[in-house]
Scaffold this motif. Structure first.
Motif, short mmCIF file in Angstrom:
data_model
loop_
_atom_site.label_atom_id
_atom_site.label_comp_id
_atom_site.label_asym_id
_atom_site.label_seq_id
_atom_site.Cartn_x
_atom_site.Cartn_y
_atom_site.Cartn_z
N UNK A 151 0.79 -1.00 0.11
CA UNK A 151 0.07 0.15 -0.20
C UNK A 151 0.67 1.33 0.15
N UNK A 152 1.87 1.32 0.84
CA UNK A 152 2.79 2.38 0.94
C UNK A 152 3.65 2.69 -0.30
N UNK A 153 4.15 1.42 -0.74
CA UNK A 153 4.90 1.69 -2.28
C UNK A 153 4.09 2.14 -3.40
N UNK A 154 3.03 1.51 -3.72
CA UNK A 154 2.24 1.63 -4.81
C UNK A 154 1.24 2.72 -4.75
N UNK A 155 0.83 3.18 -3.35
CA UNK A 155 -0.26 4.39 -3.28
C UNK A 155 0.20 5.05 -2.12
N UNK A 156 1.15 5.88 -2.34
CA UNK A 156 1.56 6.77 -1.21
C UNK A 156 0.52 7.68 -0.60
N UNK A 157 -0.27 8.35 -1.36
CA UNK A 157 -1.37 9.05 -0.83
C UNK A 157 -2.41 8.41 -0.39
N UNK A 158 -2.82 7.33 -0.63
CA UNK A 158 -3.81 6.66 0.02
C UNK A 158 -3.11 6.03 1.46
N UNK A 159 -1.92 5.67 1.43
CA UNK A 159 -1.61 5.23 2.48
C UNK A 159 -1.44 6.41 3.79
N UNK A 160 -0.99 7.36 3.33
CA UNK A 160 -0.92 8.64 4.11
C UNK A 160 -2.24 8.80 4.66
N UNK A 161 -3.37 8.83 3.62
CA UNK A 161 -4.91 8.90 4.03
C UNK A 161 -5.34 7.91 4.80
N UNK A 162 -4.86 6.89 5.10
CA UNK A 162 -5.39 5.83 5.84
C UNK A 162 -4.47 5.82 7.19
N UNK A 163 -3.40 6.69 7.36
CA UNK A 163 -2.84 6.74 8.68
C UNK A 163 -1.75 5.48 8.86
N UNK A 164 -1.29 5.04 7.88
CA UNK A 164 -0.07 4.04 7.90
C UNK A 164 1.08 4.78 8.40
N UNK A 165 1.95 3.79 9.36
CA UNK A 165 3.21 4.38 10.02
C UNK A 165 4.02 4.72 8.80
N UNK A 166 4.06 5.52 7.89
CA UNK A 166 4.79 5.59 6.91
C UNK A 166 6.44 5.73 7.16
N UNK A 167 6.61 6.48 8.18
CA UNK A 167 8.05 6.69 8.68
C UNK A 167 8.63 5.59 9.26
N UNK A 168 7.87 4.66 10.04
CA UNK A 168 8.24 3.25 10.44
C UNK A 168 8.51 2.29 9.52
N UNK A 169 7.54 2.24 8.46
CA UNK A 169 7.59 1.44 7.21
C UNK A 169 8.83 1.90 6.19
N UNK A 170 9.19 3.04 6.10
CA UNK A 170 10.28 3.46 5.77
C UNK A 170 11.77 2.87 6.12
N UNK A 171 11.68 3.16 7.46
CA UNK A 171 13.03 2.57 7.94
C UNK A 171 13.21 1.19 8.14
#
Length: 264
Positions: A151-171
């Motif tokens: 979700x985070x890799x292929x739909x960054x905007x959607x992942x942000x809107x759904x509140x995924x922990x993107x910073x943690x996922x990135x690390x």
């Protein structure tokens, strides 16, 4: 060929490395982080040089340096506009350290050659098991985080809107890439590691758009490149990294031709 123990070890190591590279590579390409894999390859060289200086196994030094640099990049590059600058700065620092450690060590130039271009035919059975264990850990973590990572890799905007922990996922993703780089460098060396982590996945995206199918194709392309590369290296006594690079480039070229024919 398989009567030789070093070739059996080489094929076993190449197989697990190809699987890991194909799986991770799809997300590397989706996140537009091909530049990062090239940077981590340079940092892997630095880590291996440090290991030579400390008289440690090269893999340990590569894991230490690539993981540390990945965490640093993840912490400092939360703003995408400065990501490349941060990666360049970290790369310059670690590359300079690698040159320093290599010059301070008492090893000959052959050590640097092995680090840069790989020495798969020299992999022992214990080293194969090390690669297997590390690769299984990478695959397990990737499967556990697969839905969120996709979700985070292929739909960054959607992942942000759904509140995924993107910073943690990135690390987490950067650490997985770091381990994958350290593992795969045993086959093609730190200089050409980005080939296995980018070209098979880049080729796969031209044949299909499903993430699972892309992963399967990327793994298949990685396997073809490593297996055929090892076989040709055995027959010719030429560097295996040359054959792997050439085969993956040919596969990528065929993918471009296929996409062009479909679009026209």
């Amino acid at each position: 060929m398989f009567q030789l123990s070093f070739m059996r070890h080489a094929f076993a190591a190449a197989t697990i490395i190809a699987v890991v590279s194909g799986m991770i590579g799809v997300f590397v390409v989706a996140r537009n982080m091909s530049f990062l894999t090239h940077t981590l390859s340079e940092i892997g060289f630095s880590g291996a040089a440090f290991a030579v200086f400390m008289q440690w196994p090269a893999l340990l030094g590569m894991l230490l340096f690539t993981t540390l640099s990945s965490v640093i990049v993840g912490q400092l590059s939360s703003d995408e506009t400065r990501r490349e600058s941060v990666i360049s700065a970290v790369s310059a620092l670690f590359l300079g350290l690698g040159i320093l450690f290599l010059s301070l060590s008492n090893k000959t130039a052959s050590s640097a050659t092995s680090i840069l271009f790989g020495s798969v035919v020299g992999i022992s059975l214990p080293e194969v098991w090390q690669l297997v264990i590390l690769s299984v850990v990478v695959i397990a973590v990737l499967l556990l985080c697969y839905r969120m990572m996709k979700f985070d890799s292929f739909d960054d905007v959607g992942a942000r809107a759904n509140g995924l922990p993107q910073r943690l996922l990135a690390i987490v993703f950067l650490i997985l890439v770091a381990v994958a780089v350290s593992v795969a460098a045993q086959i093609v060396g730190s200089l050409l590691i980005f080939i296995l982590l980018t070209l098979p996945a880049a080729s796969a995206k031209y044949y299909t758009h499903g993430v699972a199918k892309m992963i399967l194709l990327a793994v298949l392309f990685s396997l073809v490149g490593t297996w055929l590369g090892l076989y040709l290296a055995y027959l010719s006594n030429w560097p295996v990294s040359f054959f792997i690079a050439t085969i993956e480039v040919l596969i990528y070229g065929s993918a471009l031709v296929y996409r062009w024919r479909v679009n026209n």
